[in-house]
Design a protein around this motif. Sequence first.
Motif, PDB file in Angstrom:
ATOM      1  N   LEU A 290       1.651  21.945  -6.674  1.00  0.00           N
ATOM      2  CA  LEU A 290       0.407  21.907  -7.443  1.00  0.00           C
ATOM      3  C   LEU A 290      -0.581  22.958  -6.942  1.00  0.00           C
ATOM      4  O   LEU A 290      -1.225  23.652  -7.743  1.00  0.00           O
ATOM      5  N   ARG A 291      -0.686  23.095  -5.638  1.00  0.00           N
ATOM      6  CA  ARG A 291      -1.611  24.101  -5.092  1.00  0.00           C
ATOM      7  C   ARG A 291      -1.167  25.513  -5.447  1.00  0.00           C
ATOM      8  O   ARG A 291      -2.005  26.395  -5.683  1.00  0.00           O
ATOM      9  N   GLU A 292       0.136  25.732  -5.484  1.00  0.00           N
ATOM     10  CA  GLU A 292       0.637  27.048  -5.877  1.00  0.00           C
ATOM     11  C   GLU A 292       0.206  27.408  -7.296  1.00  0.00           C
ATOM     12  O   GLU A 292       0.133  28.590  -7.642  1.00  0.00           O
ATOM     13  N   ARG A 293      -0.087  26.391  -8.093  1.00  0.00           N
ATOM     14  CA  ARG A 293      -0.544  26.603  -9.471  1.00  0.00           C
ATOM     15  C   ARG A 293      -2.059  26.449  -9.576  1.00  0.00           C
ATOM     16  O   ARG A 293      -2.591  26.254 -10.669  1.00  0.00           O
ATOM     17  N   ASP A 294      -2.731  26.513  -8.436  1.00  0.00           N
ATOM     18  CA  ASP A 294      -4.196  26.463  -8.383  1.00  0.00           C
ATOM     19  C   ASP A 294      -4.765  25.177  -8.965  1.00  0.00           C
ATOM     20  O   ASP A 294      -5.841  25.169  -9.589  1.00  0.00           O
ATOM     21  N   ILE A 295      -4.061  24.080  -8.772  1.00  0.00           N
ATOM     22  CA  ILE A 295      -4.524  22.769  -9.221  1.00  0.00           C
ATOM     23  C   ILE A 295      -5.268  22.108  -8.068  1.00  0.00           C
ATOM     24  O   ILE A 295      -4.741  21.981  -6.957  1.00  0.00           O
ATOM     25  N   THR A 296      -6.503  21.710  -8.321  1.00  0.00           N
ATOM     26  CA  THR A 296      -7.351  21.133  -7.284  1.00  0.00           C
ATOM     27  C   THR A 296      -6.923  19.712  -6.947  1.00  0.00           C
ATOM     28  O   THR A 296      -6.677  18.893  -7.841  1.00  0.00           O
ATOM     29  N   LEU A 297      -6.831  19.426  -5.662  1.00  0.00           N
ATOM     30  CA  LEU A 297      -6.496  18.093  -5.175  1.00  0.00           C
ATOM     31  C   LEU A 297      -7.674  17.522  -4.399  1.00  0.00           C
ATOM     32  O   LEU A 297      -8.429  18.276  -3.788  1.00  0.00           O
ATOM     33  N   PRO A 298      -7.879  16.210  -4.405  1.00  0.00           N
ATOM     34  CA  PRO A 298      -7.064  15.215  -5.101  1.00  0.00           C
ATOM     35  C   PRO A 298      -7.299  15.236  -6.605  1.00  0.00           C
ATOM     36  O   PRO A 298      -8.341  15.711  -7.084  1.00  0.00           O
ATOM     37  N   LEU A 299      -6.333  14.709  -7.332  1.00  0.00           N
ATOM     38  CA  LEU A 299      -6.460  14.587  -8.779  1.00  0.00           C
ATOM     39  C   LEU A 299      -7.422  13.447  -9.115  1.00  0.00           C
ATOM     40  O   LEU A 299      -7.741  12.621  -8.259  1.00  0.00           O
ATOM     41  N   PRO A 300      -7.899  13.370 -10.354  1.00  0.00           N
ATOM     42  CA  PRO A 300      -8.788  12.273 -10.740  1.00  0.00           C
ATOM     43  C   PRO A 300      -8.155  10.906 -10.475  1.00  0.00           C
ATOM     44  O   PRO A 300      -6.953  10.716 -10.656  1.00  0.00           O
ATOM     45  N   ALA A 301      -8.967   9.961 -10.035  1.00  0.00           N
ATOM     46  CA  ALA A 301      -8.477   8.619  -9.716  1.00  0.00           C
ATOM     47  C   ALA A 301      -7.930   7.938 -10.969  1.00  0.00           C
ATOM     48  O   ALA A 301      -8.464   8.103 -12.066  1.00  0.00           O
ATOM     49  N   GLN A 302      -6.857   7.165 -10.809  1.00  0.00           N
ATOM     50  CA  GLN A 302      -6.214   6.488 -11.931  1.00  0.00           C
ATOM     51  C   GLN A 302      -6.195   4.965 -11.786  1.00  0.00           C
ATOM     52  O   GLN A 302      -5.739   4.264 -12.679  1.00  0.00           O
ATOM     53  N   SER A 303      -6.706   4.442 -10.686  1.00  0.00           N
ATOM     54  CA  SER A 303      -6.677   2.999 -10.472  1.00  0.00           C
ATOM     55  C   SER A 303      -7.610   2.294 -11.453  1.00  0.00           C
ATOM     56  O   SER A 303      -8.711   2.776 -11.734  1.00  0.00           O
ATOM     57  N   THR A 304      -7.162   1.133 -11.955  1.00  0.00           N
ATOM     58  CA  THR A 304      -7.969   0.368 -12.914  1.00  0.00           C
ATOM     59  C   THR A 304      -8.247  -1.054 -12.424  1.00  0.00           C
ATOM     60  O   THR A 304      -8.845  -1.841 -13.150  1.00  0.00           O
ATOM     61  N   VAL A 305      -7.805  -1.399 -11.208  1.00  0.00           N
ATOM     62  CA  VAL A 305      -7.971  -2.772 -10.732  1.00  0.00           C
ATOM     63  C   VAL A 305      -8.830  -2.797  -9.475  1.00  0.00           C
ATOM     64  O   VAL A 305      -9.041  -1.780  -8.817  1.00  0.00           O
ATOM     65  N   SER A 306      -9.298  -3.975  -9.156  1.00  0.00           N
ATOM     66  CA  SER A 306     -10.041  -4.210  -7.916  1.00  0.00           C
ATOM     67  C   SER A 306      -9.228  -5.156  -7.042  1.00  0.00           C
ATOM     68  O   SER A 306      -8.210  -5.713  -7.474  1.00  0.00           O
ATOM     69  N   GLY A 307      -9.692  -5.365  -5.830  1.00  0.00           N
ATOM     70  CA  GLY A 307      -9.026  -6.310  -4.960  1.00  0.00           C
ATOM     71  C   GLY A 307      -8.990  -7.708  -5.536  1.00  0.00           C
ATOM     72  O   GLY A 307      -8.071  -8.483  -5.265  1.00  0.00           O
ATOM     73  N   GLN A 308      -9.996  -8.042  -6.342  1.00  0.00           N
ATOM     74  CA  GLN A 308     -10.072  -9.370  -6.937  1.00  0.00           C
ATOM     75  C   GLN A 308      -9.231  -9.500  -8.204  1.00  0.00           C
ATOM     76  O   GLN A 308      -8.787 -10.594  -8.554  1.00  0.00           O
ATOM     77  N   SER A 309      -8.990  -8.387  -8.909  1.00  0.00           N
ATOM     78  CA  SER A 309      -8.320  -8.472 -10.214  1.00  0.00           C
ATOM     79  C   SER A 309      -6.854  -8.062 -10.183  1.00  0.00           C
ATOM     80  O   SER A 309      -6.131  -8.284 -11.149  1.00  0.00           O
ATOM     81  N   ARG A 310      -6.404  -7.473  -9.094  1.00  0.00           N
ATOM     82  CA  ARG A 310      -5.068  -6.873  -9.084  1.00  0.00           C
ATOM     83  C   ARG A 310      -3.956  -7.888  -9.319  1.00  0.00           C
ATOM     84  O   ARG A 310      -2.969  -7.585 -10.013  1.00  0.00           O
ATOM     85  N   PHE A 311      -4.102  -9.122  -8.781  1.00  0.00           N
ATOM     86  CA  PHE A 311      -3.050 -10.113  -8.974  1.00  0.00           C
ATOM     87  C   PHE A 311      -2.958 -10.526 -10.438  1.00  0.00           C
ATOM     88  O   PHE A 311      -1.870 -10.518 -11.031  1.00  0.00           O
ATOM     89  N   GLU A 312      -4.076 -10.879 -11.039  1.00  0.00           N
ATOM     90  CA  GLU A 312      -4.049 -11.348 -12.427  1.00  0.00           C
ATOM     91  C   GLU A 312      -3.629 -10.240 -13.383  1.00  0.00           C
ATOM     92  O   GLU A 312      -2.863 -10.471 -14.326  1.00  0.00           O
ATOM     93  N   GLN A 313      -4.117  -9.025 -13.161  1.00  0.00           N
ATOM     94  CA  GLN A 313      -3.717  -7.929 -14.046  1.00  0.00           C
ATOM     95  C   GLN A 313      -2.255  -7.557 -13.832  1.00  0.00           C
ATOM     96  O   GLN A 313      -1.556  -7.175 -14.776  1.00  0.00           O
ATOM     97  N   GLY A 314      -1.798  -7.678 -12.587  1.00  0.00           N
ATOM     98  CA  GLY A 314      -0.387  -7.442 -12.334  1.00  0.00           C
ATOM     99  C   GLY A 314       0.495  -8.481 -12.998  1.00  0.00           C
ATOM    100  O   GLY A 314       1.524  -8.155 -13.597  1.00  0.00           O
TER     101      GLY A 314
END
Length: 250
Positions: A113-137
């Motif tokens: 990715l860096r060789e292609r000049d892509i900035t890291l880290p990439l945008p965050a993709q997480s949609t859950v919280s510590g409280q919601s991860r079990f139910e959403q999972g």
Amino acid sequence: MAISETARRNHAELFPNHVSTLATSDPELVEIFDNWAFDDVLGTATLAPRLRLMTQLAALIACGAVNEYRVMLGAALEVGVTPVEAKEILYQAVPYVGMGKVFDFLPATNDVLRERDITLPLPAQSTVSGQSRFEQGRAAQKRIFGEGMATMAAQAPADQAHIQRFLASNCFGDYYTRSGLDLATRELVTFAMLAASGGCEPQLTAHVAGNLRMGNGRALLVAVLTQMLPFIGYPRTLNALRVVTDNAGE
């Protein structure tokens, strides 16, 4: 035996300006493999190039094939797989093949990715919280596999109940709920990883069923296995095809 014009053209589309050192040191092997993988096998392709490369990347991660993965990641980006999609395939592999394998792929991915000049880290993709991860999972499990997952969890032996909780909150809650890949695509790349791993037929059987529920039919699963064949070999491909045949009908 010369490399066919079709194989040369298909190879050049995936790897523009690439000069193979193996063509000098191992020309016969390159001729055999390129004619097969980039002519015969690609001639059967019914997958869009992006999806073909995404499932091949998943298979290579499961095989631990870091060097080939690095090359194929460049090809995947060339045909339109996005950096986020590439990273999500890699993250999706953690609960299925373990961090022990995935760890080596992280710097390899970042280098490409860096060789292609892509900035890291990439945008965050997480949609859950510590409280919601079990139910959403758990909700993601039910969408993919139906109500049977809750029954299995409830019937787990007392000393294994924590594994079922981890499965819901971590495997499905932390990973399947991420944006960047939809559920159907996550199930398909998971199928590719399990097929490439070999020796996990019960899990592969379950994920064949999950793919069917997500709309990924038998023809698509067979097409994925066909395009994985050059990278995972005949034994694992034929074994996975048997599982598909036994569980996805004609």
